[in-house]
Design an enzyme around this catalytic site. Structure first.
Site, PDB file in Angstrom:
ATOM      1  N   SER A 132      18.360 -15.443  -6.340  1.00 26.84           N
ATOM      2  CA  SER A 132      18.104 -14.246  -5.534  1.00 26.84           C
ATOM      3  C   SER A 132      16.626 -13.888  -5.362  1.00 26.84           C
ATOM      4  CB  SER A 132      18.845 -13.035  -6.105  1.00 26.84           C
ATOM      5  OG  SER A 132      18.249 -12.593  -7.300  1.00 26.84           O
ATOM      6  N   LYS A 182      14.844  -7.869  -9.397  1.00 26.47           N
ATOM      7  CA  LYS A 182      14.639  -7.667  -7.956  1.00 26.47           C
ATOM      8  C   LYS A 182      13.251  -7.063  -7.736  1.00 26.47           C
ATOM      9  CE  LYS A 182      19.000  -8.696  -7.292  1.00 26.47           C
ATOM     10  NZ  LYS A 182      19.357 -10.030  -6.992  1.00 26.47           N
TER      11      LYS A 182
END
Length: 185
Positions: A39, A80
């Site tokens: 990700s 993230k």
């Protein structure tokens, strides 16, 4: 004989002190994190070992573009990038990021975006109010996060804004693999 006993006792005290100090540092200041999944490509790769600095958010607030570790579930942490802060409005139009209506550059994506055609955007359009929670701005005490690999990331587009109190820390130092050792932007 007495001298040898005192020497052993000194060694035990020193080792015990070192263990307690390491535990305090681990619990309150730094945490090791292993990147799990794609990700955050191209910035981070699956299997990268990093250090999350917990101290940053004990004494300060998150900044735009910090790479953060947060508690996504009771037993799973995610890594993230912070995109928007509390009180801000975020949207993506035509593969461009807008915060409060102003375009914001994402230089960390330049290399990957150049490989995409104009017919297929790297990041699909979205508006904050269309995402979980239906907010008109990022609520107080929250941040909006996205993975750098926008097509393969579970982030605020699915989870909604992330509570700041769920942030473990900022991950800015990679220590493995050795060929990518160093500070991550």
């Amino acid at each position: 004989m007495e001298k040898k006993k005192n020497e052993w006792f000194d060694w035990i005290k020193a080792l015990l002190f070192a263990a307690v100090l390491a535990l305090i540092v681990r619990m309150f200041f730094f945490a090791p994190i292993v990147v799990d999944g794609p990700s955050m490509l191209p910035t981070l790769e699956n299997g990268d070992y990093m250090i999350a600095n917990k101290l940053n958010y004990l004494i300060g607030e998150p900044n735009r573009f910090d790479i953060v570790v947060f508690h996504a579930t009771a037993d799973k942490d995610y890594i993230k990038r912070v995109i928007a802060l509390e009180g801000e409005y975020v949207e993506m139009k035509g593969d461009k990021l807008y915060i409060d209506g102003k375009e914001v550059e994402e230089p960390y994506l330049n290399s990957i975006k150049s490989s995409f055609s104009s017919k297929q955007p790297y990041t699909f359009d979205f508006k904050l109010e269309d995402l979980p929670g239906g907010y008109s701005e990022i609520p107080k005490g929250y941040v909006f996060v996205l993975g750098d690999n926008r097509g393969n990331s579970t982030d605020s587009r699915m989870l909604g804004p992330i509570p700041i109190d769920q942030l473990v820390g900022v991950a800015s130092f990679r220590y493995w693999p050795i060929d990518r050792f160093g500070i991550v932007n």
